[in-house]
Design a protein around this motif. Structure first.
Motif, PDB file in Angstrom:
ATOM      1  N   SER A  36     -10.650   6.218 -15.350  1.00  0.00           N
ATOM      2  CA  SER A  36     -11.223   6.299 -14.026  1.00  0.00           C
ATOM      3  C   SER A  36     -11.499   4.967 -13.731  1.00  0.00           C
ATOM      4  CB  SER A  36     -12.520   6.942 -14.226  1.00  0.00           C
ATOM      5  OG  SER A  36     -13.500   6.406 -15.225  1.00  0.00           O
ATOM      6  N   ALA A  37     -11.601   4.923 -12.241  1.00  0.00           N
ATOM      7  CA  ALA A  37     -11.784   3.758 -11.706  1.00  0.00           C
ATOM      8  C   ALA A  37     -11.939   3.791 -10.036  1.00  0.00           C
ATOM      9  CB  ALA A  37     -10.858   2.522 -11.638  1.00  0.00           C
ATOM     10  N   THR A  38     -12.642   3.108  -9.398  1.00  0.00           N
ATOM     11  CA  THR A  38     -13.064   3.470  -7.923  1.00  0.00           C
ATOM     12  C   THR A  38     -12.914   1.975  -7.211  1.00  0.00           C
ATOM     13  OG1 THR A  38     -15.139   3.019  -7.989  1.00  0.00           O
ATOM     14  CG2 THR A  38     -14.366   5.502  -8.116  1.00  0.00           C
ATOM     15  N   PHE A  39     -12.542   2.301  -6.093  1.00  0.00           N
ATOM     16  CA  PHE A  39     -12.262   1.031  -5.113  1.00  0.00           C
ATOM     17  C   PHE A  39     -13.844   0.661  -4.392  1.00  0.00           C
ATOM     18  CE2 PHE A  39      -8.076   2.303  -4.687  1.00  0.00           C
ATOM     19  CZ  PHE A  39      -7.514   1.507  -5.560  1.00  0.00           C
ATOM     20  N   VAL A  40     -13.882  -0.699  -4.271  1.00  0.00           N
ATOM     21  CA  VAL A  40     -15.002  -1.202  -3.473  1.00  0.00           C
ATOM     22  C   VAL A  40     -14.096  -1.869  -2.216  1.00  0.00           C
ATOM     23  CG1 VAL A  40     -16.660  -2.848  -3.208  1.00  0.00           C
ATOM     24  CG2 VAL A  40     -16.467  -1.682  -5.196  1.00  0.00           C
ATOM     25  N   HIS A  41     -14.238  -1.217  -0.978  1.00  0.00           N
ATOM     26  CA  HIS A  41     -13.583  -1.586  -0.102  1.00  0.00           C
ATOM     27  C   HIS A  41     -14.111  -0.977   1.328  1.00  0.00           C
ATOM     28  CE1 HIS A  41     -11.260   2.033  -0.397  1.00  0.00           C
ATOM     29  NE2 HIS A  41     -11.174   1.889   1.030  1.00  0.00           N
ATOM     30  N   THR A  42     -13.897  -1.714   2.486  1.00  0.00           N
ATOM     31  CA  THR A  42     -14.167  -1.333   3.633  1.00  0.00           C
ATOM     32  C   THR A  42     -12.863  -1.212   4.453  1.00  0.00           C
ATOM     33  OG1 THR A  42     -16.178  -2.603   3.611  1.00  0.00           O
ATOM     34  CG2 THR A  42     -15.228  -1.853   5.968  1.00  0.00           C
ATOM     35  N   PRO A  43     -12.356   0.005   4.624  1.00  0.00           N
ATOM     36  CA  PRO A  43     -10.963   0.222   5.291  1.00  0.00           C
ATOM     37  C   PRO A  43     -10.633  -0.611   6.246  1.00  0.00           C
ATOM     38  CG  PRO A  43     -12.296   2.266   4.776  1.00  0.00           C
ATOM     39  CD  PRO A  43     -13.149   1.226   4.606  1.00  0.00           C
ATOM     40  N   ASN A  44     -11.607  -0.873   7.232  1.00  0.00           N
ATOM     41  CA  ASN A  44     -10.859  -1.649   8.465  1.00  0.00           C
ATOM     42  C   ASN A  44     -10.506  -3.066   8.055  1.00  0.00           C
ATOM     43  OD1 ASN A  44     -10.690   0.330  10.122  1.00  0.00           O
ATOM     44  ND2 ASN A  44     -12.739   0.078  10.960  1.00  0.00           N
ATOM     45  N   VAL A  57       2.435   1.889  -0.673  1.00  0.00           N
ATOM     46  CA  VAL A  57       1.465   2.819  -0.095  1.00  0.00           C
ATOM     47  C   VAL A  57       1.145   2.593   1.172  1.00  0.00           C
ATOM     48  CG1 VAL A  57       0.653   3.390  -2.836  1.00  0.00           C
ATOM     49  CG2 VAL A  57      -0.517   1.673  -0.967  1.00  0.00           C
ATOM     50  N   ASP A  58       0.559   3.653   1.704  1.00  0.00           N
ATOM     51  CA  ASP A  58       0.104   3.655   3.167  1.00  0.00           C
ATOM     52  C   ASP A  58      -1.522   3.711   2.977  1.00  0.00           C
ATOM     53  OD1 ASP A  58       2.708   3.392   4.185  1.00  0.00           O
ATOM     54  OD2 ASP A  58       2.763   5.482   4.768  1.00  0.00           O
ATOM     55  N   LEU A  59      -2.113   3.047   3.747  1.00  0.00           N
ATOM     56  CA  LEU A  59      -3.437   3.150   3.638  1.00  0.00           C
ATOM     57  C   LEU A  59      -3.978   3.606   4.815  1.00  0.00           C
ATOM     58  CD1 LEU A  59      -6.541   2.287   2.761  1.00  0.00           C
ATOM     59  CD2 LEU A  59      -6.200   0.173   4.101  1.00  0.00           C
ATOM     60  N   ASP A  70      -8.261   4.922  12.451  1.00  0.00           N
ATOM     61  CA  ASP A  70      -7.230   5.340  13.488  1.00  0.00           C
ATOM     62  C   ASP A  70      -5.971   5.231  13.262  1.00  0.00           C
ATOM     63  OD1 ASP A  70      -7.563   2.567  13.191  1.00  0.00           O
ATOM     64  OD2 ASP A  70      -8.218   2.009  15.457  1.00  0.00           O
ATOM     65  N   ARG A  71      -5.739   4.699  12.062  1.00  0.00           N
ATOM     66  CA  ARG A  71      -4.089   4.421  11.861  1.00  0.00           C
ATOM     67  C   ARG A  71      -3.695   4.566  10.472  1.00  0.00           C
ATOM     68  NH1 ARG A  71      -2.781  -2.036  12.232  1.00  0.00           N
ATOM     69  NH2 ARG A  71      -5.075  -2.657  11.631  1.00  0.00           N
ATOM     70  N   ALA A  73      -5.678  10.548  -2.627  1.00  0.00           N
ATOM     71  CA  ALA A  73      -5.001  11.043  -1.585  1.00  0.00           C
ATOM     72  C   ALA A  73      -5.783  11.143  -0.099  1.00  0.00           C
ATOM     73  CB  ALA A  73      -4.632  12.541  -1.804  1.00  0.00           C
ATOM     74  N   GLU A  74      -7.158  11.064  -0.186  1.00  0.00           N
ATOM     75  CA  GLU A  74      -7.725  10.911   1.082  1.00  0.00           C
ATOM     76  C   GLU A  74      -7.527   9.533   1.590  1.00  0.00           C
ATOM     77  OE1 GLU A  74     -10.576   9.763  -1.985  1.00  0.00           O
ATOM     78  OE2 GLU A  74      -8.970  11.204  -1.935  1.00  0.00           O
ATOM     79  N   VAL A  75      -7.250   8.427   0.653  1.00  0.00           N
ATOM     80  CA  VAL A  75      -7.112   7.089   1.057  1.00  0.00           C
ATOM     81  C   VAL A  75      -5.971   6.405   1.401  1.00  0.00           C
ATOM     82  CG1 VAL A  75      -8.044   4.684   0.722  1.00  0.00           C
ATOM     83  CG2 VAL A  75      -9.399   6.726   0.227  1.00  0.00           C
ATOM     84  N   PHE A  76      -5.100   7.111   0.364  1.00  0.00           N
ATOM     85  CA  PHE A  76      -3.498   6.436   0.271  1.00  0.00           C
ATOM     86  C   PHE A  76      -2.586   7.503   0.200  1.00  0.00           C
ATOM     87  CE2 PHE A  76      -6.269   3.372  -2.282  1.00  0.00           C
ATOM     88  CZ  PHE A  76      -5.793   2.072  -1.511  1.00  0.00           C
ATOM     89  N   ILE A  77      -1.593   7.160   0.938  1.00  0.00           N
ATOM     90  CA  ILE A  77      -0.266   8.045   0.570  1.00  0.00           C
ATOM     91  C   ILE A  77       0.791   6.996  -0.143  1.00  0.00           C
ATOM     92  CG2 ILE A  77       1.564   9.000   1.922  1.00  0.00           C
ATOM     93  CD1 ILE A  77      -0.147   8.904   4.776  1.00  0.00           C
TER      94      ILE A  77
END
Length: 204
Positions: free
Chosen positions: A2-10, A150-152, A156-157, A122-126
């Protein structure tokens, strides 16, 4: 794993920065018949003006290509010991650290990280493509390497990336070298990622 990201999408969409937090599961190294880092042939035959830099805690070093600098991404609360970005902020390299508890070898850990972080969000990456895992050596250390596309998903995009992930085993720790590039990938930037991976070394 298990791991999670620390990020701001924009912000991530601007520069491809993505960091693991301290929840990365500890790992163990097994003896590996490493085959050498499978990078494109020929690029190392040229001379480059890369400069050695040392992480703030003094634990690792890497050779930084011209124009690269410390990342402006907030890495507090993450497992990153160092982060760097290209001058155009479209390519980044992070060095992440996880302690070794004796549960997995380096390739198994890297594959688990990819499953949890990319396929499991899947809610963040394709996820477009995951290449087979390669056993590698970085310097004289055993490791594993995976390339993925991967697609982030942002507000809005959708932003396409290529990731070069390399896990390197060292004594009681495993380091993850996380290189990311915006698509379309510029070959010069990809070669810089490969050079940084090849130059990585543990100092203590």
């Amino acid at each position: 794993m298990s791991a999670t990201f620390v990020h701001t999408p924009n912000r991530l969409a601007e520069g491809g920065r993505l960091c693991l937090n301290s929840m990365v599961r500890p790992m163990r190294m097994r003896v590996i018949l490493a085959l050498g880092l499978a990078l494109p042939a020929g690029f190392s035959a040229f001379a480059f003006d890369d400069k050695p830099v040392v992480s703030e805690d003094g634990s690792v070093a890497i050779d930084l290509p011209p124009g690269w600098r410390d990342s402006k991404q907030n890495m507090s609360g993450s497992s990153a010991v160092a982060g760097y970005e290209s001058s155009d902020r479209r390519t980044s390299m992070y060095i992440l650290k996880a302690d070794d508890s004796g549960t997995m070898d380096v390739a198994e850990n890297l594959e688990g990280m990819v499953r949890d972080m990319f396929e499991g969000q899947a809610e963040v990456f394709i996820v477009r493509k995951i290449d087979p895992t390669k056993r590698v050596t970085v310097g004289d250390l055993p490791g594993a390497y995976i390339r993925l596309e991967v697609d982030l998903k942002t507000d809005d995009r959708v932003v396409p990336f290529v990731y070069h992930l390399t896990a390197v085993g060292a004594k009681s720790s495993i380091y993850i070298l996380q290189g990311s590039l915006h698509k379309p990938v510029r070959e010069v930037r990809e070669q810089e990622i490969f050079r940084m991976i090849r130059s990585f070394r543990v100092r203590r």
